[in-house]
Design an enzyme around this catalytic site. Structure first.
Site, PDB file in Angstrom:
ATOM      1  N   GLY A   1      11.238   6.852 -23.516  1.00 36.03           N
ATOM      2  CA  GLY A   1      11.096   6.842 -24.964  1.00 36.03           C
ATOM      3  C   GLY A   1      10.229   8.015 -25.371  1.00 36.03           C
ATOM      4  N   CYS A   2      10.605   8.670 -26.462  1.00 33.06           N
ATOM      5  CA  CYS A   2       9.934   9.927 -26.803  1.00 33.06           C
ATOM      6  C   CYS A   2       8.463   9.713 -27.159  1.00 33.06           C
ATOM      7  CB  CYS A   2      10.669  10.646 -27.932  1.00 33.06           C
ATOM      8  SG  CYS A   2      10.953   9.668 -29.417  1.00 33.06           S
ATOM      9  N   ASN A   3       8.171   8.698 -27.951  1.00 30.32           N
ATOM     10  CA  ASN A   3       6.774   8.449 -28.300  1.00 30.32           C
ATOM     11  C   ASN A   3       5.993   7.977 -27.076  1.00 30.32           C
ATOM     12  OD1 ASN A   3       7.159   8.828 -31.195  1.00 30.32           O
ATOM     13  ND2 ASN A   3       8.313   6.939 -31.133  1.00 30.32           N
TER      14      ASN A   3
ATOM     15  N   THR B   1       5.148  10.773 -24.614  1.00 31.71           N
ATOM     16  CA  THR B   1       4.151  11.678 -25.198  1.00 31.71           C
ATOM     17  C   THR B   1       2.749  11.097 -25.068  1.00 31.71           C
ATOM     18  OG1 THR B   1       5.815  12.458 -26.773  1.00 31.71           O
ATOM     19  CG2 THR B   1       3.515  12.941 -27.295  1.00 31.71           C
TER      20      THR B   1
END
Lengths: 347, 347, 347, 347
Positions: free
Chosen positions: C149-151, C154
């Site tokens: 997942g991108c969030n 990160t």
């Protein structure tokens, strides 16, 4: 072989984009980057997105620093490139991203720029139709190249096929361009502040004063027009990059829709970086973000008696740095598309 | 006295803006708000910025619910307003923000919209020059008002003075508009997604297909043109609101710069909400954000042989809801500027 | 050798970005692209920026169509990837850009997603510190890979070094992320309309409900935390792409500034795509646009007793498609950075 | 009666917004506008959206020019207001939009600003809870008022109710703010250029250096906190105006969800311009654009052990100019909401 390169104006937007593209070019070694007021500072401080070049330090922009490379890029404000011409006499290939060597008419230079007129260099728009073929041929043997004005090359590429084929009338062109502010460079001017640009559309140089007008005229005359008159209005819109140029010209009496469309198909059917979209399709600037591509949509509006050409480019790539690299590839005898991409970064 | 009002389409953008303006109107009581699929829900759920109206609940849009008010606003998709006309026969004042009652020509309706043609109502652009004065006079006695199309009224206001004065030629107009997406309403269409709009310029309805074209033709014919032909290209740009319309027309042979400028000065010198900027100044959409103002910049481009008129409006205010309220004020005999602001919200 | 690839969900944003990157990959042949409702249509209609893939037609997403390739990418809404697992048993390498195979805890899956729980696959964040080294080692031998997942990735990359080194406390993390809407996919939801996103900041999933929370917890537990508690708030801001994650955690009593900074330096000093900026420097999302890079800025705030880590990624590249390609390169034994760029497209 | 007003710093953003609001105030006559380098120029040249004030000319900012009005607004860079204090001794009401008179602690002033310390004036946030009621009471009798810092008042209003009620712990606050660049003023700095702001999120003053930190501490101490420690990170995002502040604080052990929510409900239930949204609802900055409203969404995140408060304001209105006008209304004994709007301009 690997060519050594120096890029002046490396802390600005045009210089930064030249560096971004060169950083991915297998035949190039970026040896020197220069600036004026920022000399002595790390490049990465001014171009924080160019991580692979974090080791470079900005040197002062002097003829001595620039000389001694295989290729020199000049990304300087107009009026400044000319002073380096003599000193760079031994550099095999010099490419100017500024305006100093674009115009063939000193009268136009005087009217729109002023100051010392410099000799015209090979104009860095390979796909542009000229009387005797395309501009590409001139670039193959060029030692000195003038990269185009971003708005100018966008409009010229939009209309040259129709002009050359005689299906449109160049004497009453209207072009309105939605443009991002990066085309204006990293200038500290109030109207370029984010607060002034976000959420608003802002016209400038309205009424025939924009400096790219004579450049368009020159290109369309070369494409075969007798007379080029253009109402030209750029509008700043809230996107960092991109030009969406809407250009219209009256249809030559008697020509058919097929003849009109064929003019553009014939001109660009074999091109990689200038592409005509199918009838009914029109481009967005996002489609070419970061790419060297000009996408063209064409509408024939019989009720208005006009052809409408909508063209999207990334002003910093196809409009400036990409045109420079593509021209460089041609002049070096390399594959024309080396280090350039066709696909945009979207959404 | 206080007038009771019902607003249909209250969960959409046009309806929301009508409510925002009415909420500050001292002579108006917003009694009823209606919607279709959102009926039964609190208004605030769909218009979270209208805090002063948080007590209202959306009712179903039916003739029965709308009837019984002093004023009814219809903010519905085109083709839907007409069905309420008969049922609202007893309502003293009905204002349609949709297209159903704008066009006088059934042929134009058929060509650009299709479906049932409805009788034209008084056109809600008070400052528009008509053969016998200004549209304002018709609105003072109107019981049924059609608010304008936002792009159409912007272009019509831009050019009508020059057409009426005979200083420009309406037979070869070119208009290119930078527009925000709110003009397209709260429609769930892929090209209206934020990801598709942010950072990009996107043309649509290129080549003579936009529905506002006949509305412009109608207005300029009323202003005195013999023939109106227009190349019309709207371009979506990344701002929620606003229209920046760049319109050009050829200068009538023989007229002087003074005559040209006087046409616009005479037309709008006494207007509050349509203002001509000084020579050399051009408007930004930010200057009119939230305001009912149309700001006009005028350039005379002798090299191109054209006048360029750049006009900024807020599409939801002067383009739609503000025009509706201004027209309402006229029809009610109230001060024309009540509840409307001249100053924009900038930056 | 050249590997044949099929990409499902090819009309969406994640699928489009996988294709953009694969189009520049010399070892890959994009043979098949699939979609659901858009099957049968040209890919270019949905991905107009992918000009080099204009020849491809979207096929229906079925196990039969996907099977028979060397590599299959699944870019589908969560809950859909799982149904293809069995049917793709013979495909040598399957990479899921969705959430179905990310979580190791079925309880977390039930709490945040619901529906059938699928077995976890190798987690596609090569630089992530795990107890026994880095996640990279697991990917070298993987046949099934779950892109992150991108969030989540990160935030995990932001804090894992400090957690692993014991210099920060994972039991009271606060992360607030400025995110572009492309992370939400091409969904036709009202709050994702351009008019709703332009000019505004919009929080969502406030208060502990975002589905990436358990993924962060899982990653930081793997990095050595005993307990991971996180206040997590994403905020939609008006940029198509990008995540700027601001994460803070309390400093472990007794550790020095040097020890803190060394944790991140040691973790990422040799990495190409995860880079720690010098003290005092912080990244912008523009710096990584289109690039596979995560840029990290680190501040030690003794007055607040917290470390603040600000990390910029392109959600579609390092956050999704770039992570997938980087993981693919590892699994195939190719150079890890093939077809991926370090430099962003700015301004 | 009508009060005469002078506004200094009238060519800047704060000054412009004060003028926009005053232009709609029935009890105010804007008599004088002043600037430094722009003195002598028409106001409209610098504030083209303030059409109703097009008749005003910028005068030089001197004590003599400012004296002799009923009310003087100082919208100057910090460090400059103080020099006018003595000279304006006879002016009945002076309101400073700068920082010079906000802080009560000279030590804080020295640490975050430096230069000469000025005496604190009444702090212009009427709804702020103080030990003995609300700040409103102090403003009713004030002759000298310090308008708040926009980020500071947003965070203080977010958390003061919970601090005063003892339901949250002020010793470990984390605030991350998405902010528009207009808060930084019309400064010609490279990082404020549109090209640098469009399409990107950009943190600044990371790690405890932002000047609004001591102002928040002061406000929360006044609300009853024993110790205020805050990790504070502002992030520039691409919107001209607006602050979306996400603030979290640990929940005091033992308090119930009802007690938490009641703290905010009790504090703001009767307020016009500070409104708590229903549980589950969170604000967007668009909802308050141009309005004097602070909208607050509250989440209780038991898993994280924290309350999350998301507050939206327009930095130029509630954050600066609206706070100044609201305070002025109080000091003049006028209705507190005069010339201020509750509803935002959206979309």
């Amino acid at each position: 072989m690997t060519y050594t390169v120096a890029v002046s104006g490396a802390s600005g937007y045009a210089g930064g984009e030249i560096l971004r593209l060169l950083a991915g070019h297998p035949d190039i070694e970026i040896r020197t980057v220069t600036a004026h007021s920022n000399a002595g500072q790390p490049l990465i401080q001014h171009q924080p997105h160019l991580r692979s070049l974090a080791h470079l330090t900005l040197q002062d922009t002097t003829p001595e620093v620039l000389a001694g490379h295989d290729i020199v890029f000049l990304a300087l404000p107009h009026g400044q490139s000319g002073q380096y011409t003599d000193a760079l006499g031994d550099v095999p290939l010099v490419i100017d991203a500024g305006a100093d060597h674009r115009l063939t008419s000193s009268a136009s230079w005087d009217a729109f720029y002023g100051g010392h007129f410099h000799e015209p260099w090979a104009y860095g728009v390979p796909e542009l139709i000229t009387g005797d073929g395309k501009q590409r041929e001139h670039l193959r043997t060029a030692k000195r190249i003038a990269a185009p004005g971003c708005n100018a090359s966008t409009v010229s590429l939009s209309l040259a096929p129709g002009v050359a084929a005689g299906v449109i009338d160049a004497s009453d062109i209207v072009s309105v361009l939605a443009v991002g502010p990066s085309g204006a460079g990293k200038s500290l001017k109030p109207h370029l502040l984010g607060s002034e640009l976000l959420g608003t559309a802002n016209p400038y140089a309205v009424g025939g004063t924009h400096r790219h007008i004579p450049e368009i005229q020159q290109a369309l005359l070369a494409a075969g027009a007798d007379d080029v008159r253009i109402s030209f209005t750029p509008v700043l819109v809230p996107m960092a990059r991109g030009i969406l140029a809407t250009s219209t010209a009256r249809i030559t009496p008697g020509v058919t829709d097929e003849q009109i469309r064929a003019a553009w198909e014939d001109a660009y059917g074999d091109e990689t970086f200038v592409q005509l979209l199918p009838a009914g399709a029109f481009p967005r600037t996002a489609d070419v973000l970061g790419a060297n591509t000009a996408l063209i949509g064409l509408a024939i509006d019989r009720a208005a008696g006009r052809v409408t050409v909508v063209t999207a480019v990334d002003n910093l790539v196809k409009g400036t740095a990409g045109a420079a690299i593509q021209s460089m590839n041609l002049a070096l005898g390399l594959p024309e598309d080396r280090a350039l991409t066709v696909n945009g970064v979207a959404p």
